[in-house]
Design an enzyme around this catalytic site. Structure first.
Site, PDB file in Angstrom:
ATOM      1  N   ASP A   1     -16.843   8.900  -1.583  1.00  0.00           N
ATOM      2  CA  ASP A   1     -15.610   8.700  -0.831  1.00  0.00           C
ATOM      3  C   ASP A   1     -15.281  10.016  -0.141  1.00  0.00           C
ATOM      4  O   ASP A   1     -15.875  11.062  -0.448  1.00  0.00           O
ATOM      5  CB  ASP A   1     -14.485   8.271  -1.775  1.00  0.00           C
ATOM      6  CG  ASP A   1     -13.265   7.713  -1.047  1.00  0.00           C
ATOM      7  OD1 ASP A   1     -13.326   7.556   0.188  1.00  0.00           O
ATOM      8  OD2 ASP A   1     -12.253   7.456  -1.712  1.00  0.00           O
TER       9      ASP A   1
ATOM     10  N   GLN B   1     -10.479  -2.745  -3.016  1.00  0.00           N
ATOM     11  CA  GLN B   1     -11.719  -2.156  -2.526  1.00  0.00           C
ATOM     12  C   GLN B   1     -12.886  -2.432  -3.467  1.00  0.00           C
ATOM     13  O   GLN B   1     -13.984  -2.788  -3.035  1.00  0.00           O
ATOM     14  CB  GLN B   1     -11.549  -0.640  -2.360  1.00  0.00           C
ATOM     15  CG  GLN B   1     -12.807   0.059  -1.867  1.00  0.00           C
ATOM     16  CD  GLN B   1     -13.213  -0.401  -0.482  1.00  0.00           C
ATOM     17  OE1 GLN B   1     -12.433  -0.330   0.452  1.00  0.00           O
ATOM     18  NE2 GLN B   1     -14.448  -0.891  -0.340  1.00  0.00           N
TER      19      GLN B   1
ATOM     20  N   HIS C   1      -7.350   1.515  -6.546  1.00  0.00           N
ATOM     21  CA  HIS C   1      -7.605   0.767  -5.304  1.00  0.00           C
ATOM     22  C   HIS C   1      -8.416  -0.484  -5.651  1.00  0.00           C
ATOM     23  O   HIS C   1      -9.589  -0.603  -5.286  1.00  0.00           O
ATOM     24  CB  HIS C   1      -8.374   1.655  -4.329  1.00  0.00           C
ATOM     25  CG  HIS C   1      -8.359   1.188  -2.908  1.00  0.00           C
ATOM     26  ND1 HIS C   1      -7.740   0.018  -2.510  1.00  0.00           N
ATOM     27  CD2 HIS C   1      -8.920   1.723  -1.776  1.00  0.00           C
ATOM     28  CE1 HIS C   1      -7.897  -0.134  -1.205  1.00  0.00           C
ATOM     29  NE2 HIS C   1      -8.607   0.878  -0.743  1.00  0.00           N
TER      30      HIS C   1
ATOM     31  N   ARG D   1     -13.952  -6.661   2.454  1.00  0.00           N
ATOM     32  CA  ARG D   1     -12.527  -6.535   2.124  1.00  0.00           C
ATOM     33  C   ARG D   1     -11.800  -7.823   2.515  1.00  0.00           C
ATOM     34  O   ARG D   1     -10.929  -8.300   1.789  1.00  0.00           O
ATOM     35  CB  ARG D   1     -11.918  -5.331   2.859  1.00  0.00           C
ATOM     36  CG  ARG D   1     -12.316  -3.973   2.323  1.00  0.00           C
ATOM     37  CD  ARG D   1     -11.674  -3.669   0.980  1.00  0.00           C
ATOM     38  NE  ARG D   1     -10.229  -3.677   1.064  1.00  0.00           N
ATOM     39  CZ  ARG D   1      -9.479  -2.658   1.505  1.00  0.00           C
ATOM     40  NH1 ARG D   1     -10.061  -1.523   1.898  1.00  0.00           N
ATOM     41  NH2 ARG D   1      -8.159  -2.738   1.528  1.00  0.00           N
TER      42      ARG D   1
ATOM     43  N   ARG E   1       0.887  -1.172   0.000  1.00  0.00           N
ATOM     44  CA  ARG E   1       0.000   0.000   0.000  1.00  0.00           C
ATOM     45  C   ARG E   1       0.921   1.216   0.000  1.00  0.00           C
ATOM     46  O   ARG E   1       1.630   1.464   0.979  1.00  0.00           O
ATOM     47  CB  ARG E   1      -0.904  -0.023   1.235  1.00  0.00           C
ATOM     48  CG  ARG E   1      -1.893   1.151   1.337  1.00  0.00           C
ATOM     49  CD  ARG E   1      -2.725   1.004   2.595  1.00  0.00           C
ATOM     50  NE  ARG E   1      -3.517   2.181   2.873  1.00  0.00           N
ATOM     51  CZ  ARG E   1      -4.792   2.351   2.533  1.00  0.00           C
ATOM     52  NH1 ARG E   1      -5.404   1.384   1.878  1.00  0.00           N
ATOM     53  NH2 ARG E   1      -5.448   3.448   2.836  1.00  0.00           N
TER      54      ARG E   1
ATOM     55  N   CYS F   1     -16.223   3.584   1.018  1.00  0.00           N
ATOM     56  CA  CYS F   1     -15.151   2.645   1.376  1.00  0.00           C
ATOM     57  C   CYS F   1     -14.589   2.891   2.772  1.00  0.00           C
ATOM     58  O   CYS F   1     -13.860   2.043   3.293  1.00  0.00           O
ATOM     59  CB  CYS F   1     -14.047   2.676   0.331  1.00  0.00           C
ATOM     60  SG  CYS F   1     -13.123   4.218   0.243  1.00  0.00           S
TER      61      CYS F   1
END
Length: 308
Positions: A225, A137, A134, A294, A107, A266
């Site tokens: 988001d 996700q 991402h 996830r 990450r 998310c």
């Protein structure tokens, strides 16, 4: 090498297999204590390096727990531990880590860091997040949608807000899973058009609509988001709030979507900024199922990468 770098770089058949595997593994865990191992232990004897240049809650916990449930072990490394690209090159770090571990999840900030790690690693590399995408996700989001509403193919997904890295992976997914995608947000925060054009080239109907009310009409799923990053300066935060306030997901906006539309975020969220608490805690919201998924989606991704 079977890397999972982006949804658009992964075969559509493989993506569908991962979603199906995730659902099967989730179902198999029904009734088990959260810490209990899976019946199958496909990662037994495997060591997974989890690298976090960028801090995380959900990514760290979900990958760590997922590896342990499948019988593997983790080594968690921070940006401070690694100092990627400072001193030792990323390429050399990738080569060395590959001698110690069976799988690397990273990450990070820059996409180039991920790509260089994958180029030189001799074990699979998973994209846990970059500034541009991402994918883990969105695999969780598709799993969540399908367990509530069935196949996502042909459905309408609406993104309200900033055309950021999460939107980019939604655009990748639209092309691979065959759903329609509408972006609604201010022009200064439009997504990179390369993501939009690539999805369109694969047959997806990707639309940019400035009016959020028009955008959500007929939506099966509304997604947003956070408006600001923890790294944004105060001046940027204020500017973004002014730009994005008309795109807040609230009860009035959700009323224009389908009556059974789902809402996703998310997380982490700034409640009553990008979305109101009334929506986040309301009947349309599946944000905590989304967060849980996830774990299950990433377990399926890891199994696919390792061929187990």
């Amino acid at each position: 090498m079977t890397h999972f770098l982006d949804i658009n770089k992964t075969d559509a058949t493989a993506l569908r297999s991962m979603i199906d595997t995730a659902q099967a593994m989730k179902s198999a865990r029904n009734g088990r204590p959260k810490g209990a191992p899976d019946d199958e232990q496909p990662l037994a004897g495997h060591m997974v390096a989890l690298i976090f240049e960028k801090p995380s809650t959900r990514t760290r916990v979900s990958f760590d727990v997922g590896v342990r449930q499948m019988g593997g072990e983790t080594m968690v490394l921070s940006g401070t531990d690694m100092q990627l690209g400072h001193g030792e090159t990323i390429a050399d770090t990738a080569r060395v880590l590959s001698r110690y571990v069976d799988l690397i999840m990273i990450r990070t900030f820059e996409e180039q860091t991920l790509l260089e790690m994958a180029e030189h690693a001799t074990v699979p590399v998973i994209n846990g997040l970059t500034n541009r995408s991402h994918p883990c996700q969105i695999m969780a989001d598709i799993l969540t949608f399908e367990e509530h509403r069935g196949p996502i193919k042909g459905r309408k997904v609406v993104w309200s807000g900033d055309g950021n890295n999460v939107f980019a992976s939604f655009a990748h997914a639209a092309g691979q899973f065959g759903f329609d995608l509408t972006f609604t947000g201010p022009p200064p925060l439009d997504p990179e058009m390369v993501f939009v054009e690539e999805a369109r080239a694969k047959g997806a109907n990707v639309v940019i609509e400035r009016d959020p009310v028009k955008a959500v009409q007929g939506a099966d799923l509304v997604v947003t988001d956070t408006w600001v990053s923890m790294h944004d300066p105060q001046s940027a935060r204020e500017r973004r709030h002014n730009q994005l306030r008309p795109y807040q997901v609230n009860t009035a906006l959700m009323a224009h979507a389908k009556p059974d539309a789902l809402f996703m975020h998310c997380l982490p969220a700034h409640r009553d900024d990008e979305a109101t608490s009334e929506v986040m805690d309301g009947p349309h919201s599946v944000i905590f199922d989304e967060a849980e998924n996830r774990l299950h989606a990433q377990k399926a991704v890891m199994r696919w990468c390792l061929g187990v």
